[in-house]
Design a protein around this motif. Structure first.
Motif, short mmCIF file in Angstrom:
data_model
loop_
_atom_site.label_atom_id
_atom_site.label_comp_id
_atom_site.label_asym_id
_atom_site.label_seq_id
_atom_site.Cartn_x
_atom_site.Cartn_y
_atom_site.Cartn_z
N GLU A 1 4.03 2.41 -7.82
CA GLU A 1 2.87 1.57 -7.59
C GLU A 1 2.80 0.43 -8.61
N THR B 1 2.96 -0.91 -2.88
CA THR B 1 3.54 0.36 -3.32
C THR B 1 4.82 0.63 -2.53
N ILE C 1 -4.41 2.74 -1.60
CA ILE C 1 -3.19 2.51 -2.37
C ILE C 1 -2.81 1.03 -2.31
#
Length: 157
Positions: free
Chosen positions: A63, A45, A41
């Motif tokens: 995100e 984020t 990720i």
């Protein structure tokens, strides 16, 4: 039943371990801790918990980075992913209230953000309806993801 949005912090970890989603919903989203601890990720984020009386009952991520670019060319946008409400708290208006609070939350915590985009699977009729009722618009864009075609929805902040 006060519903609020908050940035995730480690004090929420223990409470999110018991988060439950039915199998049919897991095809469209992921469990909060799976998303929070996902190694791929984007480091920028923002993980958001939906609190009911200060207890996490919902979750989503905002995100940016490469994943966002699949849905938007807007450099000031964020991609909403992994939206879910714990199964024991569904059907109580929590999702709707959380999404209604999203613009104010973003203005306070991510003031450079002027739009939220998301992809919602075309088969997920309940989610599409929820997003449209809370201010998202369907601009007739489709993204074909690994789980099938998705409506790309936009929320101007």
């Amino acid at each position: 039943m006060p519903i609020t949005l908050a940035l995730y912090n480690e004090t929420h970890e223990h409470q999110l371990k018991d988060f439950h989603l039915p199998e049919e919903q897991l095809q469209f989203t992921s469990l909060p801790l799976d998303k929070i601890h996902k190694p791929t990720i984007s480091p920028d984020t923002r993980h958001i918990v939906i609190l009911r009386d200060d207890v996490p009952v919902g979750y989503f991520a905002l995100e940016n980075g490469d994943k966002l670019r699949k849905y938007s060319n807007n450099p000031n946008a964020r991609l909403l992913t992994s939206f879910s409400i714990d199964a024991r708290h569904q059907g109580q208006g929590i999702a709707k209230e959380g999404l209604n609070q999203l613009p104010g939350f973003i203005r306070e915590h991510l003031p450079e953000t002027d739009e939220v985009v998301l992809g919602v699977n075309k088969r997920n009729k309940a989610a599409i309806s929820l997003y449209l009722k809370t201010g998202f618009t369907d601009e007739a864009e489709v993204y074909v993801g690994p789980k099938g075609p998705q409506h790309v929805l936009h929320l101007k902040i």
